[in-house]
Design an enzyme around this catalytic site. Structure first.
Site, PDB file in Angstrom:
ATOM      1  N   PHE A 125       4.171  -0.486  -0.951  1.00  0.00           N
ATOM      2  CA  PHE A 125       3.819   0.716  -1.704  1.00  0.00           C
ATOM      3  C   PHE A 125       3.452   1.893  -0.818  1.00  0.00           C
ATOM      4  CE2 PHE A 125      -0.443  -0.979  -0.908  1.00  0.00           C
ATOM      5  CZ  PHE A 125      -1.168   0.181  -0.642  1.00  0.00           C
TER       6      PHE A 125
ATOM      7  N   GLU B  16       6.404  -2.342  -6.948  1.00  0.00           N
ATOM      8  CA  GLU B  16       6.271  -2.018  -8.374  1.00  0.00           C
ATOM      9  C   GLU B  16       5.311  -0.853  -8.602  1.00  0.00           C
ATOM     10  OE1 GLU B  16       5.131  -6.385  -8.282  1.00  0.00           O
ATOM     11  OE2 GLU B  16       5.861  -5.045  -6.689  1.00  0.00           O
ATOM     12  N   ARG B  17       4.492  -0.518  -7.597  1.00  0.00           N
ATOM     13  CA  ARG B  17       3.442   0.476  -7.802  1.00  0.00           C
ATOM     14  C   ARG B  17       3.965   1.912  -7.766  1.00  0.00           C
ATOM     15  NH1 ARG B  17      -1.036  -2.257  -3.710  1.00  0.00           N
ATOM     16  NH2 ARG B  17      -1.167  -4.259  -4.777  1.00  0.00           N
TER      17      ARG B  17
ATOM     18  N   SER C 106       1.807  -7.169   3.611  1.00  0.00           N
ATOM     19  CA  SER C 106       0.633  -7.842   4.165  1.00  0.00           C
ATOM     20  C   SER C 106       1.029  -9.109   4.911  1.00  0.00           C
ATOM     21  CB  SER C 106      -0.348  -8.193   3.044  1.00  0.00           C
ATOM     22  OG  SER C 106       0.207  -9.209   2.216  1.00  0.00           O
TER      23      SER C 106
ATOM     24  N   CYS D 273      -0.073   0.804   7.941  1.00  0.00           N
ATOM     25  CA  CYS D 273      -0.197  -0.342   8.847  1.00  0.00           C
ATOM     26  C   CYS D 273      -0.420   0.121  10.284  1.00  0.00           C
ATOM     27  CB  CYS D 273       1.040  -1.232   8.764  1.00  0.00           C
ATOM     28  SG  CYS D 273       2.537  -0.493   9.428  1.00  0.00           S
TER      29      CYS D 273
ATOM     30  N   GLU E 203      -8.009  -6.604   7.462  1.00  0.00           N
ATOM     31  CA  GLU E 203      -7.403  -5.297   7.233  1.00  0.00           C
ATOM     32  C   GLU E 203      -7.907  -4.745   5.900  1.00  0.00           C
ATOM     33  OE1 GLU E 203      -2.999  -3.276   7.580  1.00  0.00           O
ATOM     34  OE2 GLU E 203      -3.136  -5.214   6.578  1.00  0.00           O
TER      35      GLU E 203
END
Length: 498
Positions: free
Chosen positions: A149, A176-177, A226, A281, A383
């Protein structure tokens, strides 16, 4: 209510699975669209379409593919503002930040325009008596990409332009976000003249992902997300015979040496730690000043900067940071702040109570700054993916180096110093894939490659650049000899070139 559908074989296709996901505007908390979630059968249909399109696309000359890619680049550049608005509406990042994302995606498309040269093999004449040899890089077939996302336009553009330029067909499964930016870019891809079926977009959740990871007609999978999911994607995909590159999470440190310019270091930490609400990231989430005096100076510079952060919706041109992506993620970030305070970190700036007039239902978290964080604390080990910066004080350079090398993640890191010897030694000894020297976010340019070490990357190939070409192709070597050069009689010994 807007309905976002799949794109298969050049057509918009509504999912008939009966399952949907709501898409929200994170600045307001209001639903902005409805997303159909694909069934396993619908994903399999997209794979079949991509497989059928592959032979003709594979045989399309690379120069012709490059011309389409040049047109695609022109369209992306002309529509950058439109794409950025779609990103901001569903992700929440500021408009300028979204424009920067689009620009970095376009750079990879620009690199893919050089595919005729990038696919050139090697040739050697007379490797043996009247024997020539040459190598060739050939496409794999159907390749899938599963994207996160936090960069809804850029990360897909890191994947499929190089893949299709190499001659593969592609299935993209975006987050999907925030799916709308992907669909805007897909329209431009079609307008650039690429044949139907070369790029297909399927929206979905784990059900869709598992089909891509297990279907025998998908030859390779590229993933960014992730670390737990990256590990799952890698283990599942490789168990089913696929080539997989799975980029995972990060905990990026920035060492601040005593000789560094503290204002420059503080400004760098602000942009790298709080830009895009920390949902990168490559965000710097840990500052490591060397020595107490350096730490005190750095913290003194940071506190007023964090307190003065301009936070607002993307429609506010003065905003430096927007909301996080969902209500669920906001609760997660706030939970980390609670945990950091509970475990004894010194909370210098608390973002938990932030509220913006007129946007009280938005998913905003204020900039947060911790000092005296230790390596056994949860906020150091995990994280957070939010606007939370931790200061870990190190007594010396070796301690700081060990902190980074001992961490499970090895995505990006930086050092701020005027000392060339320290900088060179840092670049040599640090066990991290991407290193910045006085550069806080060392994302490589498009003609290098992006990828971390340790649990930040599963697989042998980094993404885009030369590594992207290698990931999306396989090497074939041909050895030739014509009848005039063949001696009579069978040869039973292992062949040599003598």
């Amino acid at each position: 209510m807007e309905r976002i559908n799949n794109a298969i074989g050049g057509r918009e296709v509504a999912s008939n699975s009966g399952r949907v996901a709501a898409v929200y505007n994170p600045a307001t908390g209001e639903q902005s669209a409805e997303l159909g979630l694909s069934s396993a059968a619908e994903v399999a249909e997209a794979i079949a379409v991509a497989k059928a399109a592959f032979p003709e696309w594979r045989d399309t000359p690379p120069l012709k593919r490059a011309r389409m890619m040049f047109k695609f680049k022109e369209l992306l550049t002309a529509n950058a503002d439109r794409i950025a608005r779609a990103i901001s509406k569903e992700h929440g990042k500021t408009h300028d930040d979204a424009l920067g994302e689009v620009a970095r995606g376009i750079e990879v498309v620009e690199y893919a325009c050089g595919i005729p040269s990038l696919l050139k093999g090697e040739f050697a004449r007379n490797v043996g008596p009247a024997i020539d040899s040459y190598s060739d890089r050939q496409p794999l077939g159907v390749v899938a990409g599963i994207t996160p996302f936090n960069f809804p336009a850029m990360v897909p553009l890191w994947m499929y332009p190089i893949s299709v330029a190499c001659g593969n067909t592609f299935i993209l499964k975006p987050s999907e976000r925030d799916p709308s930016a992907v669909m805007v870019v897909y329209e431009l891809f079609k307008e650039a003249g690429f044949p139907d079926g070369v790029l297909n977009v399927v929206h979905g959740d784990k059900e869709a992902v598992d089909v891509l990871l297990t279907h025998p007609d998908v030859k390779a999978v590229s993933f960014v997300g992730s670390t737990p999911i990256a590990e799952y994607v890698y283990s599942t995909g490789t168990a089913h015979g696929k080539r997989v590159q799975a980029l995972g999470g990060a905990k990026n440190h920035m060492i601040v040496m005593p000789d560094a310019d503290m204002d420059q270091a503080a400004d760098a930490l602000m942009g790298a730690g709080y830009g895009s609400a920390g949902e990168r990231c490559m965000a710097v989430s840990v500052a490591v000043p060397i020595g107490e005096k350096t730490a005190d100076k750095l913290v003194e510079k940071l506190i007023p900067r964090v307190q003065a952060l301009k936070i607002g919706p993307a429609t506010d041109s003065d905003a430096e940071m927007g909301p996080v992506v969902t209500e669920q993620h906001k609760r997660k970030v706030l939970g980390y702040i609670d945990q950091g305070e509970k475990e004894g970190a010194e909370l210098l700036v608390d973002g938990r109570g932030f509220s913006l007039q007129g946007y009280e239902n938005g998913y905003f978290v204020g900039g947060t700054l911790f000092d005296r964080v230790t390596k056994d604390m949860t906020i150091y080990k995990e994280e957070i993916f939010g606007p939370v910066l931790s200061v870990v004080r190190a007594s010396g350079y070796e301690e700081a180096l060990s902190l980074i090398n001992d961490h499970e993640y090895g995505n990006g890191t930086a050092i701020f110093t005027r000392d060339g010897d320290a900088a060179r030694a840092f670049a040599d000894r640090i066990e991290v894939g991407m290193v910045g020297i006085n550069v806080p976010i060392p994302v490589p340019v498009a003609y290098f490659s992006f990828g971390g070490w340790k649990r930040s990357l599963f697989g042998d190939h980094s993404i885009y650049g030369p590594e992207g070409v290698r990931f999306n192709t396989r090497l074939k070597t041909v050895t030739t000899r014509w009848p005039a050069g063949i001696k009579e009689g069978a040869v039973y010994t292992f062949p040599s070139m003598d």
